[in-house]
Design a protein around this motif. Sequence first.
Motif, PDB file in Angstrom:
ATOM      1  N   TYR A 259       0.821  -1.199   0.000  1.00 33.98           N
ATOM      2  CA  TYR A 259       0.000   0.000   0.000  1.00 33.98           C
ATOM      3  C   TYR A 259       0.861   1.257   0.000  1.00 33.98           C
ATOM      4  O   TYR A 259       0.618   2.217  -0.737  1.00 33.98           O
ATOM      5  CB  TYR A 259      -0.919  -0.024   1.219  1.00 33.98           C
ATOM      6  N   VAL A 260       1.867   1.241   0.836  1.00 32.45           N
ATOM      7  CA  VAL A 260       2.740   2.415   0.923  1.00 32.45           C
ATOM      8  C   VAL A 260       3.472   2.631  -0.392  1.00 32.45           C
ATOM      9  O   VAL A 260       3.621   3.773  -0.844  1.00 32.45           O
ATOM     10  CB  VAL A 260       3.741   2.257   2.098  1.00 32.45           C
ATOM     11  N   GLN A 261       3.888   1.528  -1.024  1.00 39.29           N
ATOM     12  CA  GLN A 261       4.575   1.670  -2.312  1.00 39.29           C
ATOM     13  C   GLN A 261       3.651   2.303  -3.343  1.00 39.29           C
ATOM     14  O   GLN A 261       4.067   3.154  -4.130  1.00 39.29           O
ATOM     15  CB  GLN A 261       5.044   0.309  -2.820  1.00 39.29           C
ATOM     16  N   GLN A 262       2.375   1.890  -3.311  1.00 33.17           N
ATOM     17  CA  GLN A 262       1.399   2.450  -4.243  1.00 33.17           C
ATOM     18  C   GLN A 262       1.223   3.952  -3.992  1.00 33.17           C
ATOM     19  O   GLN A 262       1.184   4.753  -4.918  1.00 33.17           O
ATOM     20  CB  GLN A 262       0.061   1.739  -4.040  1.00 33.17           C
ATOM     21  N   LEU A 263       1.146   4.326  -2.725  1.00 30.69           N
ATOM     22  CA  LEU A 263       1.019   5.741  -2.364  1.00 30.69           C
ATOM     23  C   LEU A 263       2.208   6.530  -2.871  1.00 30.69           C
ATOM     24  O   LEU A 263       2.054   7.620  -3.424  1.00 30.69           O
ATOM     25  CB  LEU A 263       0.934   5.903  -0.846  1.00 30.69           C
ATOM     26  N   GLU A 264       3.394   5.962  -2.686  1.00 34.27           N
ATOM     27  CA  GLU A 264       4.614   6.644  -3.109  1.00 34.27           C
ATOM     28  C   GLU A 264       4.614   6.918  -4.595  1.00 34.27           C
ATOM     29  O   GLU A 264       4.918   8.034  -5.031  1.00 34.27           O
ATOM     30  CB  GLU A 264       5.852   5.805  -2.753  1.00 34.27           C
ATOM     31  N   SER A 265       4.256   5.906  -5.383  1.00 35.53           N
ATOM     32  CA  SER A 265       4.291   6.087  -6.838  1.00 35.53           C
ATOM     33  C   SER A 265       3.230   7.079  -7.278  1.00 35.53           C
ATOM     34  O   SER A 265       3.453   7.882  -8.183  1.00 35.53           O
ATOM     35  CB  SER A 265       4.150   4.755  -7.558  1.00 35.53           C
ATOM     36  N   SER A 266       2.063   7.077  -6.628  1.00 36.87           N
ATOM     37  CA  SER A 266       1.028   8.061  -6.962  1.00 36.87           C
ATOM     38  C   SER A 266       1.512   9.459  -6.647  1.00 36.87           C
ATOM     39  O   SER A 266       1.271  10.400  -7.403  1.00 36.87           O
ATOM     40  CB  SER A 266      -0.248   7.789  -6.156  1.00 36.87           C
ATOM     41  N   ARG A 267       2.205   9.586  -5.533  1.00 33.14           N
ATOM     42  CA  ARG A 267       2.707  10.894  -5.124  1.00 33.14           C
ATOM     43  C   ARG A 267       3.706  11.417  -6.147  1.00 33.14           C
ATOM     44  O   ARG A 267       3.690  12.583  -6.532  1.00 33.14           O
ATOM     45  CB  ARG A 267       3.352  10.785  -3.747  1.00 33.14           C
ATOM     46  N   LEU A 268       4.583  10.526  -6.619  1.00 34.10           N
ATOM     47  CA  LEU A 268       5.569  10.941  -7.617  1.00 34.10           C
ATOM     48  C   LEU A 268       4.875  11.384  -8.900  1.00 34.10           C
ATOM     49  O   LEU A 268       5.240  12.381  -9.514  1.00 34.10           O
ATOM     50  CB  LEU A 268       6.532   9.792  -7.930  1.00 34.10           C
ATOM     51  N   LYS A 269       3.844  10.632  -9.272  1.00 31.25           N
ATOM     52  CA  LYS A 269       3.112  10.972 -10.497  1.00 31.25           C
ATOM     53  C   LYS A 269       2.461  12.345 -10.358  1.00 31.25           C
ATOM     54  O   LYS A 269       2.471  13.147 -11.289  1.00 31.25           O
ATOM     55  CB  LYS A 269       2.033   9.913 -10.753  1.00 31.25           C
ATOM     56  N   LEU A 270       1.913  12.610  -9.170  1.00 36.88           N
ATOM     57  CA  LEU A 270       1.267  13.907  -8.928  1.00 36.88           C
ATOM     58  C   LEU A 270       2.267  15.039  -9.050  1.00 36.88           C
ATOM     59  O   LEU A 270       1.997  16.077  -9.655  1.00 36.88           O
ATOM     60  CB  LEU A 270       0.627  13.902  -7.536  1.00 36.88           C
ATOM     61  N   ILE A 271       3.455  14.846  -8.480  1.00 33.25           N
ATOM     62  CA  ILE A 271       4.495  15.873  -8.557  1.00 33.25           C
ATOM     63  C   ILE A 271       4.861  16.138 -10.018  1.00 33.25           C
ATOM     64  O   ILE A 271       5.023  17.284 -10.442  1.00 33.25           O
ATOM     65  CB  ILE A 271       5.743  15.453  -7.750  1.00 33.25           C
ATOM     66  N   GLN A 272       4.950  15.050 -10.783  1.00 34.66           N
ATOM     67  CA  GLN A 272       5.293  15.171 -12.192  1.00 34.66           C
ATOM     68  C   GLN A 272       4.241  15.996 -12.933  1.00 34.66           C
ATOM     69  O   GLN A 272       4.562  16.902 -13.698  1.00 34.66           O
ATOM     70  CB  GLN A 272       5.418  13.773 -12.805  1.00 34.66           C
ATOM     71  N   LEU A 273       2.958  15.693 -12.680  1.00 31.88           N
ATOM     72  CA  LEU A 273       1.873  16.392 -13.343  1.00 31.88           C
ATOM     73  C   LEU A 273       1.874  17.869 -12.975  1.00 31.88           C
ATOM     74  O   LEU A 273       1.666  18.738 -13.830  1.00 31.88           O
ATOM     75  CB  LEU A 273       0.525  15.771 -12.970  1.00 31.88           C
ATOM     76  N   GLU A 274       2.119  18.160 -11.698  1.00 26.06           N
ATOM     77  CA  GLU A 274       2.141  19.558 -11.272  1.00 26.06           C
ATOM     78  C   GLU A 274       3.256  20.314 -11.963  1.00 26.06           C
ATOM     79  O   GLU A 274       3.095  21.472 -12.347  1.00 26.06           O
ATOM     80  CB  GLU A 274       2.312  19.637  -9.755  1.00 26.06           C
ATOM     81  N   LYS A 275       4.382  19.639 -12.143  1.00 19.51           N
ATOM     82  CA  LYS A 275       5.509  20.284 -12.821  1.00 19.51           C
ATOM     83  C   LYS A 275       5.140  20.618 -14.264  1.00 19.51           C
ATOM     84  O   LYS A 275       5.413  21.716 -14.759  1.00 19.51           O
ATOM     85  CB  LYS A 275       6.724  19.352 -12.784  1.00 19.51           C
ATOM     86  N   GLU A 276       4.505  19.642 -14.919  1.00 15.80           N
ATOM     87  CA  GLU A 276       4.133  19.852 -16.316  1.00 15.80           C
ATOM     88  C   GLU A 276       3.157  21.021 -16.437  1.00 15.80           C
ATOM     89  O   GLU A 276       3.240  21.832 -17.343  1.00 15.80           O
ATOM     90  CB  GLU A 276       3.485  18.587 -16.894  1.00 15.80           C
ATOM     91  N   LEU A 277       2.207  21.067 -15.481  1.00 16.71           N
ATOM     92  CA  LEU A 277       1.214  22.132 -15.481  1.00 16.71           C
ATOM     93  C   LEU A 277       1.882  23.488 -15.323  1.00 16.71           C
ATOM     94  O   LEU A 277       1.564  24.450 -16.019  1.00 16.71           O
ATOM     95  CB  LEU A 277       0.227  21.901 -14.331  1.00 16.71           C
TER      96      LEU A 277
END
Lengths: 362, 101
Positions: free
Chosen positions: A100-118
């Motif tokens: 579960y924690v690993q899943q949270l971590e990868s989602s968090r990274l994806k969110l950071i990536q999207l925010e950067k692109e935005l």
Amino acid sequence: MDFPSTQFVPSRMMGTYEPIHQIGMWGENFKSIGNPSISASVIVEVDNKLENESETASHEMPVPSCKHDQEASKPFDKIQRRLAQNREAARKSRLRKKAYVQQLESSRLKLIQLEKELEQAREQGLYIGRGLEAGHLGFSGVVNPGIAAFEMEYKHWMQVQNRQLGELRTALNAQISDIELRIVVENGMSHYFELFRMKSTVAKADVFYVMSGTWKTSAERFFSWIGGFRPSELLKVLVAQLDPLTDQQIFEVCNLKQSCQQAEDALSQGMEKLQETVSATLAAGQLGQGTYFPQVAMAMEKLEALVCFVNQADHLRQETLQQMSHILTTRQAARGLLALGEYIQRLQDLSTLWATHPREPA
Amino acid sequence: MDKVMRLTTERGVVLFSKSSCCLCYAVKILFQELGVTPTIHEIDQDPEGREMERALMRLGCKAPVPAVFIGGKLVGSTNEVMSLHLGGGLIPLLRPYQAFC
């Protein structure tokens, strides 16, 4: 699935032959558990019960006696088995937690990536549709910089507008001279004219943007007529606030309202004609053949006229404001501007309230 | 240019228009509402249309159509007509030519 808690009653309380039957049932329960969350609760229950058991059992264990031999060994076995199952369950729980924690971590990274692109897209002057701010995740795609610029300017325009309304309020309550009041009124008028200029610029960039009124709140859009308010509607709101008017003023306002209405009707009918023209152009030839580019290209040409209509509508709004300021005294004009501004504020508040108001399910 | 000048000196309300122009249509509707039947010249249907367009631009019209003349004098395009009307100045100009059935 049935998890009767009676299964976890300490075996000491039950007959000697019960324990084995009990453990068997536990085993079955564990096997048949498909849902991890349910097994978690089972584990918790087991943990609690076993903890209680092991605490009390540990007191008993170091005191074996001939009399309690038979009874003492049975709880000991059971306790060992329970402890083993407990360890197993805890291990499984740790593995699930890790996943579960690993899943949270990868989602968090994806969110950071999207925010950067935005952020990058915003810096480059591109604009993601307003729908995002409204909470919908529908990207309306990248729109031209003219709209991005307008959105920023309009935000600033609203801030100045609200400040000016405050100034109007203060000025009307204070005992300032007519000349000073006139300046406040002129500022207010100029501010509206500035908005019309801004709209004219963005209409050239994307006339549909102005027509759709995306930049306004939902209640304002409800009253939309060719990219803004109907001047005659605003006149109605204004006039009600301006009592008392002289007879001459009433006469002039009546005429203004009538000519405004006539001009609006003419423009509305012109818009209808434009719709008919575009529709007819698009539908020319046979629909269903597959090749249609000439029709679309021609329709685009016709659509250019929409910019003219939006400009005309704004021109009408501007003229109405001008004429009113000629008819009214300075004081009346100040009250009028304040009334208008506050009316629009109420519309905006209505939009907010509507959006946040819980509605009953259908 | 001559044709345009000749046409503008006609008595009454003269409107230069294009049959495809929807803004021109709006102006026609407005005159209709005011009880006026202007003389309409659709320059896109006139063989000398291009010339007329240039002439109108030279007379000071930003867009060639719609162009409104009343009693031989240039009033202007949609903007000017609307401003005049809201200011109360259009109807007095039209009064000699108004006909309400």
